[in-house]
Motif scaffolding. Structure first.
Motif: not given
Length: 478
Positions: A8, A102, A104, A137, A141, A180, A182, A197, A199
């Motif tokens: 992403v 980033h 997904v 994570y 997303c 969402q 993290t 998601y 990172r």
């Protein structure tokens, strides 16, 4: 989505963005530079010793670095743009440019395997990143930034479509906002389901000085519930967003042979040395936080300033924006945080020798007179980030080695009125004119110091001095 993982966002390299080359099984989507600006601090410390510095050369040097590296990237293939990855240790003496990825996930599997495939990284390197706390994570997303591209928005809508989310048992009972949030990935074999998601901070911020310290000799006290450490300059108390491995808490835990990790109870800047309290239990961590809130903890500092200050209480107000440099005003501004410190004493001493400054990697920031310095003992009445550094600089008495605030103090001395919040601030005809002045004032500040500045947390006590501890000699007296 048939790919192993969907990228992403791409890396941020020397202030610019570039599409990441990933295996054919993955798709890459570029994110705008501004969208990643929160991950890139141009004042992040670099490892290096004494150097001549002023704000103009710092900005020019940074611009040249960005232009040069951007040109190199354009001239090479994306696969050649990255260094050869092996392990995070041994710690390099140089700083790698930021790179944050980033992802997904479209096909579930072990997190280490998915990251290796998507980013073409060796397993041992990804394993090190996870150990460093550099991988995060979220079940869903996060919302794209306002300047996201149409493609990014399309991807976000695709993976957060209500019909898609309803099929995911892991988020049942959670709101989208809750899903969402993290969290750190803590195990290499952690299973990551489709739609998750990730990172990945591929180049964590490093602390080479951590490996030069005799940590056992820095322990001041070991009690049943806490440890008091004489923190060395150039180290992080509890780590950073992308590096919890190279921290005082981690190295002190190992030095004492403890099986339970020590926990941070308060922070001091990386470039500051001195007393830090680390909790041995979660309960005492909460107890100490309570003592700080109730103002039962007293902290004294020694500051080595370039000019003298009067004794007594100094008051400023700090802009409530969580980014460096911290801007302060002599006048009250609604919404700004009160900053107060008390200068208990101020004595004239010789300016540290070049040999001492070189030994502790103290930067020469260009102060015109370097015959004498002024050692001040300070009672910190409010504890805001960079408070002492910013307040002393506003008094035109910046701390020796403070490459962030001393250049601004020098500029303010040579050009009174440059500081839009200072004593000689100008009247502005419009908000846009004032905003321009603020941006210009911020540009007068330099980068974060690489190792040490003239600041030591020399004493800490609580419960009416029932617990009382002092640090060793500051670096300028060694």
């Amino acid at each position: 989505m048939n790919s192993v993982a969907m990228t992403v966002a791409s890396m941020l390299f020397a202030g610019g963005c570039r599409i990441l080359a990933v295996p054919a099984a993955a798709r890459a989507i570029r994110i705008p530079r501004a969208a990643l600006s929160s991950h890139h601090n141009k004042h992040a410390p670099s490892w290096g010793c004494r150097s001549s510095h002023n704000s103009n050369t710092a900005l020019a040097g940074e611009a040249e670095f960005s232009t040069t590296d951007a040109g190199n990237l354009t001239a090479t293939s994306s696969s050649d743009s990255f260094p050869k990855y092996d392990r995070l240790l041994p710690c390099p003496s140089h700083k790698n440019p930021p790179r944050i990825e980033h992802l997904v996930i479209s096909e579930g599997g072990p997190v280490l395997e998915l990251i290796c495939k998507a980013l073409d990284l060796p397993p041992l390197y990804v394993s090190d990143l996870i150990q460093f706390g550099a991988v995060y994570y979220a079940l869903v997303c996060p919302q794209p930034p306002p300047n996201a591209t149409e493609e990014q928005i399309r991807v976000f809508k695709e993976v957060t479509e209500p019909s898609v989310l309803r099929k995911r048992a892991s988020i049942k009972g959670k709101t989208v906002r809750e899903a969402q949030k993290t969290f750190r990935v803590t195990h290499v074999d952690q299973f990551v389901e489709p739609g998750t998601y990730l990172r990945v901070h591929v180049h964590p911020k490093r602390f080479p000085r951590s490996y030069e310290i005799d940590w056992r000799s820095r322990i001041i006290a070991v009690a049943e519930s806490y440890v008091v450490l004489d923190k060395p300059a150039g180290t992080s108390v509890g780590g950073t967003t992308d590096n919890i491995e190279e921290s005082c808490a981690t190295f002190a835990t190992r030095a004492l042979g403890m099986t339970t990790p020590l926990m941070t109870t308060h922070q001091i800047d990386n470039c500051t040395e001195g007393c830090v309290v680390l909790a041995r239990t979660k309960d005492y961590c909460s107890i100490f936080h309570g003592k700080i809130r109730e103002k039962k903890v007293k902290k004294l500092y020694l500051a080595l300033a370039a000019s003298p200050l009067p004794t007594g209480i100094i008051t400023h107000y700090m802009r409530p924006i969580n980014m460096a440099p911290r801007l302060i005003s002599e006048d009250f501004i609604k919404g700004w945080h009160l900053c107060q410190l008390e200068v208990l004493e101020c004595r004239k001493i010789p300016w540290p020798t070049t040999a001492i400054q070189d030994k502790y990697c103290v930067e020469d920031c260009g102060w015109p007179s370097q015959d004498y310095a002024y050692e001040c003992k300070i009672n910190l009445l409010t504890g805001k980030t960079h408070q002492i550094r910013a307040q002393f600089a506003a008094y035109k008495a910046p701390l020796i080695g403070d490459s962030m605030y001393m250049p601004a103090a020098i500029a303010d001395v040579s050009n009174p009125g440059l500081n839009p919040f200072g004593k000689y601030k100008k009247d502005f005809s419009s908000e846009s004119e004032k905003e321009t002045a603020v941006v210009n004032w911020m540009a007068q500040h330099g980068k974060e110091p690489s190792v040490a500045i003239g600041l030591q947390a020399c004493q800490i006590s609580w419960d009416d001095d029932e617990h009382f501890y002092e640090a060793g000699l500051p670096w300028w007296r060694c």
